[in-house]
Design an enzyme around this catalytic site. Structure first.
Site, PDB file in Angstrom:
ATOM      1  N   HIS A 237     -12.469  -8.765  15.636  1.00  0.00           N
ATOM      2  CA  HIS A 237     -12.094  -8.201  14.502  1.00  0.00           C
ATOM      3  C   HIS A 237     -13.456  -8.624  13.688  1.00  0.00           C
ATOM      4  CE1 HIS A 237      -8.678  -6.528  15.738  1.00  0.00           C
ATOM      5  NE2 HIS A 237      -7.945  -7.699  15.781  1.00  0.00           N
TER       6      HIS A 237
ATOM      7  N   ASP B 292      -7.518  -4.680  23.829  1.00  0.00           N
ATOM      8  CA  ASP B 292      -6.512  -5.396  23.188  1.00  0.00           C
ATOM      9  C   ASP B 292      -5.514  -4.436  22.272  1.00  0.00           C
ATOM     10  OD1 ASP B 292      -6.477  -8.393  21.468  1.00  0.00           O
ATOM     11  OD2 ASP B 292      -5.580  -6.766  20.134  1.00  0.00           O
TER      12      ASP B 292
ATOM     13  N   HIS C 127      -4.863  -4.248  19.363  1.00  0.00           N
ATOM     14  CA  HIS C 127      -5.471  -3.934  17.875  1.00  0.00           C
ATOM     15  C   HIS C 127      -6.809  -3.423  18.363  1.00  0.00           C
ATOM     16  CE1 HIS C 127      -2.501  -7.366  16.857  1.00  0.00           C
ATOM     17  NE2 HIS C 127      -2.342  -6.249  16.080  1.00  0.00           N
TER      18      HIS C 127
ATOM     19  N   ASP D  15      -2.171  -8.672  24.478  1.00  0.00           N
ATOM     20  CA  ASP D  15      -1.183  -8.372  23.198  1.00  0.00           C
ATOM     21  C   ASP D  15      -0.579  -7.195  23.616  1.00  0.00           C
ATOM     22  OD1 ASP D  15      -3.287  -7.681  22.596  1.00  0.00           O
ATOM     23  OD2 ASP D  15      -3.462  -8.684  20.685  1.00  0.00           O
TER      24      ASP D  15
END
Length: 349
Positions: free
Chosen positions: A158, A193, A195, A282
């Site tokens: 990120h 991931d 996200h 995740d």
């Protein structure tokens, strides 16, 4: 295969973050690294501490202005009367093309997208060692190893060139990709991931030498909200070199694997000389973020599909939070990846 990790990465221990406006314990804790390191050992990986590579790996991706901010902001913050124990932004510019603020408070807003990346006394040092793990894993692959696993904590996908966010400070996957570019003209980054890897996308968005591909929960109602949509294809020389595959919430094994087939097909026609996998765990059905519903056997199948490529590969740890399945998911992925990657790599040779 080696697992690259330094105990200094544990020293970053963020206290809390805001989720839907509520204060909650920050889930990006040192315990994650302990669980993953134990699982990597159980999977047969040999631990190795990365050498001190200085600022060069981070400086290959991040701006000098941002690195200076990360290095000095905690000490400056502590001089503010009544300041919080960690650096947490309370102001964000609506655009960043204007003046650069001189104050610590203004710079925190400028360089931090959200409140989930607090900066404490050990954050900068731990993030640097995490970046060293990624760069050293890339060096291992460049020196002839077929794959290496960088246990990067804190994670990185990120983080933009000059922005922290989402538990991330230095973009480890981007650093690994840039390091690999010294040995091959084209590198692909595959982010699995839950996200979207918005920082990695942002770093390479206008470049044609690094293909970025991300599978993730649909960001329309999920972090990072503003990035990760299917129409984001790159810009300028990078147009067509970014490929997002947003998935409906709670997508399970079959839907994820079908999207992975599309991702790998896009990577195949790019003909990269090396692959970076931003390895989020995740997407698991029992992960605290509850975005997707991949099972532990599903992670083995994901690893096996990626391993079939047989490319020189750097696995860079991203998300995956403390829950009963975390270590087992890494073991499953590594087992699947190793079983097919060895065969594919031998075939290529």
């Amino acid at each position: 295969m080696k697992v690259i990790f330094d105990a200094a990465q544990r020293r970053h221990y963020p206290g809390f973050f805001l989720t839907s406006g509520a204060r909650a314990p920050n889930p990006e804790t040192p315990a994650r690294a302990d669980i993953l390191l134990e699982a990597a050992r159980a999977a047969g990986l040999t631990p190795e501490v990365p050498p001190d590579l200085g600022l060069a790996p981070a400086a290959s991706i991040h701006t000098p202005e941002y690195l200076a901010f990360l290095e000095g902001i905690f000490a400056r913050w502590q001089r503010i009367e009544g300041a919080s124990e960690e650096v947490i932004p309370n102001i964000h510019p609506d655009r960043r093309g204007g003046a650069y603020p001189l104050s610590a408070v203004g710079q925190a807003g400028y360089h931090m997208t959200d409140t989930s990346c607090p900066i404490g006394a050990e954050t900068y040092a731990a993030a640097l060692r995490s970046a060293h793990a990624a760069a050293h894993a890339a060096h291992r692959v460049m020196e002839g190893e077929s794959a290496a696993y960088a246990l990067c904590r804190p994670p990185g996908h990120h983080a933009f060139k000059d922005l922290a966010g989402g538990f991330c400070y230095l973009n480890n996957a981007a650093i690994a990709a840039q390091t690999l570019r010294a040995s091959t003209p084209r590198v692909a980054v595959l982010d699995i991931d839950v996200h979207h890897g918005n920082g990695t996308q942002g770093v390479f968005y206008d470049r044609a030498d690094v293909l970025t591909v991300s599978l993730h929960a649909d960001p329309t109602r999920f972090y990072p909200f503003f990035w990760g949509h299917g129409d984001e294809r790159g810009e300028g020389p990078g147009l067509g070199y970014n490929f997002n595959l947003p998935l409906p919430r709670k997508t399970g094994d079959e839907g994820f694997l079908a999207a992975l087939d599309r991702a790998l097909s896009r990577i195949a026609v790019f003909c990269p000389g090396a692959l970076v996998v931003a390895l989020g765990l995740d997407a698991y059905e029992g992960d605290p973020f509850a975005g997707l519903s991949v099972s532990t056997p599903g992670f083995r199948r994901i690893g096996a599909k990626i391993g079939e490529f047989g490319l020189p590969t750097v696995l860079v740890q991203e998300g995956g939070y403390v829950c009963n399945g975390l270590g087992g998911n890494l073991i499953a992925f590594l087992d699947g990846f190793g079983a097919t990657h060895r065969v594919a790599a031998d075939t290529e040779r």
